[in-house]
Write an enzyme that holds these catalytic residues in place. Sequence first.
Site, mmCIF file in Angstrom:
data_model
loop_
_atom_site.group_PDB
_atom_site.id
_atom_site.type_symbol
_atom_site.label_atom_id
_atom_site.label_comp_id
_atom_site.label_asym_id
_atom_site.label_seq_id
_atom_site.Cartn_x
_atom_site.Cartn_y
_atom_site.Cartn_z
ATOM 1 N N GLY A 52 -59.634 23.175 -39.921
ATOM 2 C CA GLY A 52 -59.601 24.043 -38.788
ATOM 3 C C GLY A 52 -59.883 25.582 -39.077
ATOM 4 O O GLY A 52 -60.502 26.442 -37.828
ATOM 5 N N ASP A 108 -56.370 26.373 -36.362
ATOM 6 C CA ASP A 108 -57.230 27.256 -35.299
ATOM 7 C C ASP A 108 -56.645 27.250 -33.860
ATOM 8 O O ASP A 108 -56.981 27.678 -33.131
ATOM 9 C CB ASP A 108 -58.343 26.016 -35.377
ATOM 10 N N ASP A 111 -52.091 22.540 -29.960
ATOM 11 C CA ASP A 111 -52.058 21.721 -28.409
ATOM 12 C C ASP A 111 -51.319 21.069 -28.201
ATOM 13 O O ASP A 111 -50.402 21.783 -27.091
ATOM 14 C CB ASP A 111 -53.915 20.436 -29.292
ATOM 15 N N PHE A 160 -61.735 19.879 -25.074
ATOM 16 C CA PHE A 160 -61.946 19.605 -26.421
ATOM 17 C C PHE A 160 -63.019 20.798 -26.972
ATOM 18 O O PHE A 160 -63.837 20.537 -26.008
ATOM 19 C CB PHE A 160 -62.094 18.283 -27.153
ATOM 20 N N VAL A 161 -62.347 21.086 -27.633
ATOM 21 C CA VAL A 161 -63.576 22.242 -27.877
ATOM 22 C C VAL A 161 -63.981 21.671 -29.465
ATOM 23 O O VAL A 161 -63.044 21.457 -30.011
ATOM 24 C CB VAL A 161 -62.726 23.949 -27.268
ATOM 25 N N ARG A 173 -68.114 22.868 -36.863
ATOM 26 C CA ARG A 173 -67.386 24.087 -37.906
ATOM 27 C C ARG A 173 -68.294 25.931 -37.986
ATOM 28 O O ARG A 173 -67.473 26.698 -37.549
ATOM 29 C CB ARG A 173 -66.997 23.165 -38.874
HETATM 30 P P1 IMP Z 1 -51.831 19.822 -32.319
HETATM 31 O O1 IMP Z 1 -50.740 19.675 -33.637
HETATM 32 O O2 IMP Z 1 -52.002 19.004 -31.495
HETATM 33 O O3 IMP Z 1 -51.181 21.296 -32.093
HETATM 34 O O4 IMP Z 1 -52.845 20.048 -32.796
HETATM 35 C C1 IMP Z 1 -53.282 20.687 -33.591
HETATM 36 C C2 IMP Z 1 -54.329 20.529 -34.813
HETATM 37 O O5 IMP Z 1 -55.484 19.750 -33.868
HETATM 38 C C3 IMP Z 1 -55.474 21.828 -34.603
HETATM 39 O O6 IMP Z 1 -55.104 22.308 -36.115
HETATM 40 C C4 IMP Z 1 -57.062 20.910 -34.665
HETATM 41 O O7 IMP Z 1 -57.078 20.870 -35.666
HETATM 42 C C5 IMP Z 1 -56.615 19.756 -33.856
HETATM 43 N N1 IMP Z 1 -57.314 20.140 -32.233
HETATM 44 C C6 IMP Z 1 -56.763 19.724 -31.470
HETATM 45 N N2 IMP Z 1 -57.422 20.196 -30.382
HETATM 46 C C7 IMP Z 1 -58.628 20.397 -31.161
HETATM 47 C C8 IMP Z 1 -59.753 20.593 -30.093
HETATM 48 O O8 IMP Z 1 -60.148 20.535 -29.390
HETATM 49 N N3 IMP Z 1 -60.816 20.758 -30.805
HETATM 50 C C9 IMP Z 1 -60.606 20.231 -32.766
HETATM 51 N N4 IMP Z 1 -59.948 20.237 -32.892
HETATM 52 C C10 IMP Z 1 -58.578 20.345 -32.473
HETATM 53 MG MG MG Z 2 -59.032 19.744 -37.271
#
Ligand code: IMP
Ligand code: MG
Length: 192
Positions: A52, A108, A111, A160-161, A173
């Site tokens: 990402g 990137d 979340d 979701f983006v 990407r």
């Molecule tokens: P977290 O562990 O939930 O904080 O998510 C982090 C990872 O989830 C990032 O490295 C992204 O690869 C993926 N991610 C989270 N939200 C999105 C989104 O809206 N689009 C695409 N990838 C996402």
């Molecule tokens: Mg990803």
Amino acid sequence: MQSAKDNKNPLEDLENILVSETDIKTRLIELGHHISCDYAQRELVIIAIINGAVIFVADLIRQIRLPVQLDCIRVASYCDETRPVQEPEIIDRIRLNLKGMDVLLIDDILDTGKTLSKITEAIIAMQPASLKTCVLLDKASPREVDFTADYVGFKIPDAFVVGYGLDFAERYRQLPCIGTLKAELQNPPVWS
Ligand code: IMP
Ligand code: MG
């Protein structure tokens, strides 16, 4: 065999654009300046969480006026879905020796917080002199793990983006901007 449909411009799959290409370029210059000032006279080790962060890091490091070492760590948590379907798992480790180094971990998007919290733990175990984190996007989603990034490009709503490194099932990407996908292109159920 590819059809004409497969060859259409992926930009057309966006419902709307949340962060434009111009916004990203402007913000990267600011972030690069900020990081260069904060780490003045030091050498920085940047760890990119791939896939990402690959586009963001490639552009950001060219705005950093410091000596930089670069390494990557690969993490998996999504499987062709728009919500994480498993706990983040490190599937390719850091090669550089981080002991005594100033480390900046870059992803990137922030979340649930699980990915950055898991990787910061792994990096702390490598005994860096310091560790900060930088994300292009900070999503206004309920954190499952409490986490705050030190440098943030943009705060975005809980959606979701895709684009500028962010994918849906490894696609989109390459888009120069960040936006939401048309609902009919996402796997059901989207917002469970
Ligand atoms: P977290 O562990 O939930 O904080 O998510 C982090 C990872 O989830 C990032 O490295 C992204 O690869 C993926 N991610 C989270 N939200 C999105 C989104 O809206 N689009 C695409 N990838 C996402
Ligand atoms: Mg990803």
